[in-house]
Design an enzyme around this catalytic site. Structure first.
Site, PDB file in Angstrom:
ATOM      1  CD  GLN A   1     169.780 111.927   4.410  1.00 40.84           C
ATOM      2  OE1 GLN A   1     169.146 112.710   3.977  1.00 40.84           O
ATOM      3  NE2 GLN A   1     169.712 110.743   3.802  1.00 40.84           N
TER       4      GLN A   1
ATOM      5  CG  HIS B   1     168.146 115.464  -0.652  1.00 40.59           C
ATOM      6  ND1 HIS B   1     167.424 116.074  -1.218  1.00 40.59           N
ATOM      7  CD2 HIS B   1     168.354 114.320  -1.227  1.00 40.59           C
ATOM      8  CE1 HIS B   1     166.963 115.352  -2.435  1.00 40.59           C
ATOM      9  NE2 HIS B   1     167.856 114.120  -2.181  1.00 40.59           N
TER      10      HIS B   1
ATOM     11  CD  GLU C   1     168.665 108.083  -5.394  1.00 43.80           C
ATOM     12  OE1 GLU C   1     168.482 109.487  -5.486  1.00 43.80           O
ATOM     13  OE2 GLU C   1     168.788 107.446  -4.329  1.00 43.80           O
TER      14      GLU C   1
HETATM   15 ZN    ZN Z   1     167.514 112.579  -3.697  1.00 41.70          ZN
END
Ligand code: ZN
Length: 303
Positions: free
Chosen positions: A190, A218, A271
């Site tokens: 990340q 995540h 998203e």
């Molecule tokens: Zn994502």
């Protein structure tokens, strides 16, 4: 007519004139008096009405906060923040004020942030106020079947992986393709991603769509980005699969984590591809009440 009679008549006339004048004066006084009373009553009424429109008196304010303190998720230590936040957002309900301050929304993102609680559970909340440590790796990560993923080596926590495969299988039975394309990401990965975005777009822009390392869902192993294998994942919204996910994801324990109309609450742009496993019961509640996981968490899980 004698003089005396004339005099008498004159006096009579004078008396009746005085009498009439008195009556007129009395009538005028009565009318004037009624007007004053009416005016007084009107002014009182107006004052009362005006009072209603004005900001609540201290007594009213306290009553409302008494209501706040009865909410199961009211936190005494946040009381000063609730009051300050209400001054800035007078249109919000008491419930909204308590919820939003508990989320942390009265402070800028990435400030007043705290380490994540409920590690290694489906209840974990990671966002711009709750971060994971550099060394947190969820227990029991398992690879998603290649049948339901766009790449190799995509991992979710075992129960989220099972639920995802079950969901993708159900979609397949309706001739739809739901594929995982990004799942568990380590802190280091990340960090690389975020730094690249910052180089590309600048920090301010990158912060609207990418999580800083430690602040990405995540890293929990409970989040999955999906695509249908044809459209780019960023176009997932225009696919049949997206419509299906909107109607069915919650039945398998997944929620759309960053909805279009909840940017302020989540701190992230919309998203259509990012789903989070929270378990069937919570997913159904969130779906039915059209709330974010932030709101659910501070109202039902956070102690
Ligand atoms: Zn994502």
């Amino acid at each position: 007519m004698t003089d005396i009679r004339k005099k008498h008549l004159k006096i009579k006339k004078k008396n009746s004139t005085i009498f009439l004048t008195c009556i007129v004066l009395i009538i005028i006084s009565i009318i004037y008096g009624i007007n004053i009373i009416n005016n007084k009553q009107l002014t009182n009424k107006e004052n009362k009405l005006q009072k209603k429109d004005n900001t609540p008196t201290i007594k009213e304010e306290d009553t409302s906060f008494e209501k706040a303190s009865k909410l199961s998720y009211y936190r005494k230590e946040n009381d000063t923040r609730y009051r300050a936040y209400r001054k800035l957002n007078p249109s919000l309900t008491t419930e909204q004020i308590v919820t939003e301050v508990n989320i942390g929304l009265d402070n800028p993102y990435y400030t007043n942030d705290i380490p994540v609680e409920k590690l290694n559970s489906q209840y974990i909340l990671v966002n711009k106020y709750n971060y994971l440590s550099k060394d947190y790796i969820p227990a029991d990560l398992q690879e998603i079947s290649s049948q339901y993923s766009a790449k190799n080596m995509l991992y979710l926590v075992s129960y989220a992986k099972d639920a995802f495969e079950e969901m993708a299988k159900a979609a397949k039975q309706e001739n739809l393709t739901v594929l995982a394309m990004s799942t568990y990401r380590s802190y280091d990965y990340q960090e690389q991603l975020y730094n690249n975005y910052v180089k590309q777009d600048g920090k301010e822009n990158a912060d609207t769509y990418s999580a800083r390392p430690g602040y990405s869902e995540h890293q929990t192993g409970l989040a999955v980005d999906v695509c249908n294998g044809k459209e780019s994942y960023t176009n997932f919204e225009v696919t049949q699969e997206f419509i299906w996910m909107q109607e069915n994801a919650y039945k398998f324990g997944f929620i759309l984590r960053f909805p279009k109309d909840k940017v302020r609450e989540t701190g992230y742009s919309y998203e259509s591809w990012h789903y989070r496993y929270v378990g069937k019961e919570i997913a159904e509640f969130i779906h039915n009440h059209n709330i974010t996981y932030e709101e659910y968490y501070v109202q039902n899980i956070q102690k």
